[in-house]
Design a protein around this motif. Structure first.
Motif, PDB file in Angstrom:
ATOM      1  N   UNK A  86      38.441  62.873  13.345  1.00 35.23           N
ATOM      2  CA  UNK A  86      39.009  61.607  12.897  1.00 35.23           C
ATOM      3  C   UNK A  86      37.952  60.540  12.635  1.00 35.23           C
ATOM      4  N   UNK A  87      36.717  60.824  13.006  1.00 36.83           N
ATOM      5  CA  UNK A  87      35.592  59.935  12.737  1.00 36.83           C
ATOM      6  C   UNK A  87      34.476  60.794  12.150  1.00 36.83           C
ATOM      7  N   UNK A  88      34.095  60.531  10.926  1.00 35.73           N
ATOM      8  CA  UNK A  88      33.126  61.382  10.237  1.00 35.73           C
ATOM      9  C   UNK A  88      31.789  60.664  10.133  1.00 35.73           C
ATOM     10  N   UNK A  89      30.720  61.326  10.560  1.00 34.03           N
ATOM     11  CA  UNK A  89      29.389  60.731  10.496  1.00 34.03           C
ATOM     12  C   UNK A  89      28.366  61.759  10.032  1.00 34.03           C
ATOM     13  N   UNK A  90      27.350  61.247   9.344  1.00 32.99           N
ATOM     14  CA  UNK A  90      26.189  62.049   8.960  1.00 32.99           C
ATOM     15  C   UNK A  90      24.966  61.146   9.089  1.00 32.99           C
ATOM     16  N   UNK A  91      24.591  60.793  10.331  1.00 29.39           N
ATOM     17  CA  UNK A  91      23.512  59.828  10.541  1.00 29.39           C
ATOM     18  C   UNK A  91      22.216  60.258   9.855  1.00 29.39           C
ATOM     19  N   UNK A  92      21.562  59.285   9.244  1.00 26.60           N
ATOM     20  CA  UNK A  92      20.320  59.573   8.552  1.00 26.60           C
ATOM     21  C   UNK A  92      20.517  60.011   7.125  1.00 26.60           C
ATOM     22  N   UNK A  93      21.710  60.488   6.808  1.00 28.64           N
ATOM     23  CA  UNK A  93      22.003  60.944   5.440  1.00 28.64           C
ATOM     24  C   UNK A  93      23.131  60.140   4.802  1.00 28.64           C
ATOM     25  N   UNK A  94      23.953  59.472   5.610  1.00 27.04           N
ATOM     26  CA  UNK A  94      25.062  58.689   5.064  1.00 27.04           C
ATOM     27  C   UNK A  94      24.583  57.450   4.331  1.00 27.04           C
ATOM     28  N   UNK A  95      23.281  57.148   4.398  1.00 30.09           N
ATOM     29  CA  UNK A  95      22.746  56.031   3.629  1.00 30.09           C
ATOM     30  C   UNK A  95      22.613  56.387   2.150  1.00 30.09           C
ATOM     31  N   UNK A  96      22.730  57.668   1.824  1.00 33.22           N
ATOM     32  CA  UNK A  96      22.658  58.127   0.428  1.00 33.22           C
ATOM     33  C   UNK A  96      24.038  57.994  -0.205  1.00 33.22           C
ATOM     34  N   UNK A  97      24.085  57.424  -1.391  1.00 35.16           N
ATOM     35  CA  UNK A  97      25.367  57.187  -2.048  1.00 35.16           C
ATOM     36  C   UNK A  97      26.143  58.481  -2.257  1.00 35.16           C
ATOM     37  N   UNK A  98      25.451  59.570  -2.576  1.00 29.52           N
ATOM     38  CA  UNK A  98      26.132  60.846  -2.801  1.00 29.52           C
ATOM     39  C   UNK A  98      26.824  61.331  -1.542  1.00 29.52           C
ATOM     40  N   UNK A  99      26.178  61.169  -0.388  1.00 35.24           N
ATOM     41  CA  UNK A  99      26.774  61.585   0.876  1.00 35.24           C
ATOM     42  C   UNK A  99      27.892  60.630   1.269  1.00 35.24           C
ATOM     43  N   UNK A 100      27.672  59.337   1.068  1.00 36.64           N
ATOM     44  CA  UNK A 100      28.715  58.345   1.344  1.00 36.64           C
ATOM     45  C   UNK A 100      29.994  58.678   0.597  1.00 36.64           C
ATOM     46  N   UNK A 101      29.858  58.983  -0.685  1.00 43.91           N
ATOM     47  CA  UNK A 101      31.023  59.292  -1.515  1.00 43.91           C
ATOM     48  C   UNK A 101      31.781  60.498  -0.983  1.00 43.91           C
ATOM     49  N   UNK A 102      31.053  61.522  -0.572  1.00 44.14           N
ATOM     50  CA  UNK A 102      31.703  62.735  -0.065  1.00 44.14           C
ATOM     51  C   UNK A 102      32.328  62.513   1.310  1.00 44.14           C
ATOM     52  N   UNK A 103      31.688  61.719   2.140  1.00 43.61           N
ATOM     53  CA  UNK A 103      32.270  61.397   3.443  1.00 43.61           C
ATOM     54  C   UNK A 103      33.620  60.693   3.269  1.00 43.61           C
ATOM     55  N   UNK A 104      33.670  59.745   2.344  1.00 40.77           N
ATOM     56  CA  UNK A 104      34.913  59.008   2.112  1.00 40.77           C
ATOM     57  C   UNK A 104      35.990  59.922   1.549  1.00 40.77           C
ATOM     58  N   UNK A 105      35.604  60.801   0.627  1.00 37.77           N
ATOM     59  CA  UNK A 105      36.577  61.739   0.052  1.00 37.77           C
ATOM     60  C   UNK A 105      37.139  62.659   1.131  1.00 37.77           C
ATOM     61  N   UNK A 106      36.277  63.158   2.012  1.00 33.52           N
ATOM     62  CA  UNK A 106      36.739  64.036   3.085  1.00 33.52           C
ATOM     63  C   UNK A 106      37.619  63.273   4.067  1.00 33.52           C
ATOM     64  N   UNK A 107      37.276  62.013   4.332  1.00 37.08           N
ATOM     65  CA  UNK A 107      38.095  61.195   5.229  1.00 37.08           C
ATOM     66  C   UNK A 107      39.516  61.071   4.696  1.00 37.08           C
ATOM     67  N   UNK A 108      39.664  60.964   3.386  1.00 37.04           N
ATOM     68  CA  UNK A 108      40.993  60.911   2.799  1.00 37.04           C
ATOM     69  C   UNK A 108      41.776  62.185   3.026  1.00 37.04           C
ATOM     70  N   UNK A 109      41.105  63.319   2.946  1.00 30.04           N
ATOM     71  CA  UNK A 109      41.769  64.603   3.157  1.00 30.04           C
ATOM     72  C   UNK A 109      42.203  64.791   4.614  1.00 30.04           C
ATOM     73  N   UNK A 110      41.367  64.336   5.535  1.00 31.07           N
ATOM     74  CA  UNK A 110      41.597  64.593   6.962  1.00 31.07           C
ATOM     75  C   UNK A 110      42.298  63.444   7.675  1.00 31.07           C
ATOM     76  N   UNK A 111      42.653  62.380   6.935  1.00 24.84           N
ATOM     77  CA  UNK A 111      43.154  61.145   7.557  1.00 24.84           C
ATOM     78  C   UNK A 111      42.187  60.675   8.638  1.00 24.84           C
ATOM     79  N   UNK A 112      40.943  60.538   8.232  1.00 26.10           N
ATOM     80  CA  UNK A 112      39.879  60.144   9.145  1.00 26.10           C
ATOM     81  C   UNK A 112      39.226  58.862   8.638  1.00 26.10           C
ATOM     82  N   UNK A 113      38.268  58.358   9.414  1.00 28.67           N
ATOM     83  CA  UNK A 113      37.452  57.227   9.002  1.00 28.67           C
ATOM     84  C   UNK A 113      36.016  57.707   8.856  1.00 28.67           C
ATOM     85  N   UNK A 114      35.396  57.381   7.719  1.00 31.97           N
ATOM     86  CA  UNK A 114      33.993  57.703   7.486  1.00 31.97           C
ATOM     87  C   UNK A 114      33.145  56.506   7.902  1.00 31.97           C
ATOM     88  N   UNK A 115      32.225  56.711   8.828  1.00 32.67           N
ATOM     89  CA  UNK A 115      31.379  55.626   9.315  1.00 32.67           C
ATOM     90  C   UNK A 115      30.057  55.701   8.564  1.00 32.67           C
TER      91      UNK A 115
END
Length: 411
Positions: free
Chosen positions: A138-167
């Motif tokens: 329910x909380x999605x993180x990729x520390x050190x890599x979530x600063x990249x826009x490509x990873x940010x975009x995918x984290x948010x997309x996955x959060x939508x699928x899982x009803x989670x929050x991307x930090x």
């Protein structure tokens, strides 16, 4: 009419009445990154610091450059939570130190893919966790890599699928102004989103590094994930993580001015633009500060509050999973009453816990015409309201000269 002939007595058990609904797990972190050891691209449950040892020790030099050992330490500093770890680092082919002949870890490894054999890697592997474990992160993180826009975009997309929050973390080294500018199209960082599934974090935090006996910077996302898990366990998922103290933090990347009564402070300006930051004033310690997701200020609906969005997710997902026992049963009044009764009993439970102010599940015949019922389709309405956080408290003060009449024993 009976299906077969019987000259005698029989008992037919009829299951009627509401069914209990089980609340989904909320204090679950999906962590994707690199580790010097441990399973590769295999979702692995980690429940404690002892379990975390399989992915390396932060005091071991081999952990240098890897993100998972640090993130697990940050999460478990807060003493609560379940972590589903996906380690994308295969030591036989990858490097984080620039080792010759091996491939550096890139955004594509964190994002992952689906192999020809159907196996998921990276972030995509977290889509398998419900079938594997019976719950999702329910909380999605990729520390050190979530600063990249490509990873940010995918984290948010996955959060939508899982009803989670991307930090999502801001890159290290940026100023307050750059963080705020990042919310707009002219910004140079990964903050240009209005997703209600994204929690934007700035700045990085300072922690003590036992391996080097010195301070080091780390992204806020892992500490915030641990703090949210601890808040869920100790107080409830309907509580905001804001104004809760971080554990294990000795400083911030840069000082953020913070005064509870100053709208021009940097902490308030960051919150005003949908960014969660750190509040550190006299005697407060380092606290998470900010109630809203990246949906603010684009969206004014209460769903932009992090705790309201998460509470709605819990209600929706818990009810959906509980409906499996009703699927494919004959549509009749008993089924309608059972479904309504089950959902309303669950809503009453949430009201009793403080997760909801009020709510109800109703059946509207106008939304269920014979044509839809003939297709096997039932529609119910759920109305509810979680508590919003007391983000702003105002006092109206009056100097009343009439109160002078009380002097000298006057009435």
């Amino acid at each position: 009419m009976p299906a077969n002939f019987l000259h005698g007595v029989e008992t037919i058990e009829i299951d009627r009445g509401p069914r209990p609904i089980r609340t989904v797990k909320t204090a679950v972190v999906g962590l994707v990154g690199t580790a010097p050891s441990g399973p590769v691209n295999t979702p692995t449950i980690v429940l404690s610091a002892k379990d975390a040892a399989q992915f390396g020790d932060i005091t071991d030099p081999s952990s240098a450059g890897h993100t998972i050992p640090q993130a697990l330490d940050a999460i478990f500093d807060h003493g609560a939570g379940t972590v589903i770890v996906v380690n994308v680092f295969d030591p036989s082919i990858h490097t984080v130190t620039g080792e010759s002949g091996k491939t550096p870890i890139a955004a594509s490894h964190i994002i992952g893919t689906v192999t020809a054999g159907g196996a998921r890697t990276g972030l995509k592997a977290l889509e398998d966790t419900y079938n594997l474990f019976g719950f999702n992160a329910k909380l999605l993180i990729a520390p050190g890599y979530a600063t990249l826009t490509s990873v940010t975009t995918e984290l948010i997309a996955l959060a939508g699928k899982l009803r989670a929050m991307a930090i999502i973390d801001a890159p290290a080294g940026i100023t307050v102004q750059q963080a705020i500018n990042g919310r707009g199209p002219s910004g140079a960082i990964n903050f240009n989103t209005s997703s209600e599934r994204a929690i934007l974090c700035y700045p990085h935090l300072k922690v003590y590094d036992p391996r080097t006996n010195a301070e080091r910077l780390e992204p806020m996302s892992a500490r915030l994930a641990g703090l949210i898990c601890a808040t869920d366990v100790e107080r409830g998922y309907w509580w905001s993580p804001s104004n809760q103290e971080f554990k294990g933090v000795v400083g911030a990347e840069r000082p953020i001015t913070a005064r509870v009564n100053d709208p021009q402070s940097e902490a308030n300006l960051l919150n005003e633009n949908g960014i969660v930051t750190v509040f550190n004033s006299f005697g407060t310690g380092y606290r998470a500060w900010g109630n809203r997701s990246a949906a603010w200020p684009s969206v004014s609906h209460p769903k932009n509050f992090i705790n309201v969005r998460r509470t709605a997710d819990v209600l929706h997902e818990s009810v959906e999973y509980a409906m499996l026992q009703f699927i494919d049963r004959p549509i009749n009044d008993a089924l309608i009453d059972d479904i309504k009764g089950s959902v309303n009993a669950f809503i009453r439970t949430l009201i009793g816990r403080g997760a909801l102010i009020d709510g109800a599940c109703t059946y509207d015949p106008a939304k269920n015409p014979p044509t839809e019922l003939a297709l096997g389709h039932l529609t119910f309405d759920i109305s509810f309201m979680p508590p919003t956080p007391a983000e702003r408290i105002s006092f109206e003060s009056f100097i009343d000269i009439n109160l002078l009449a009380t002097l000298g024993g006057g009435q």
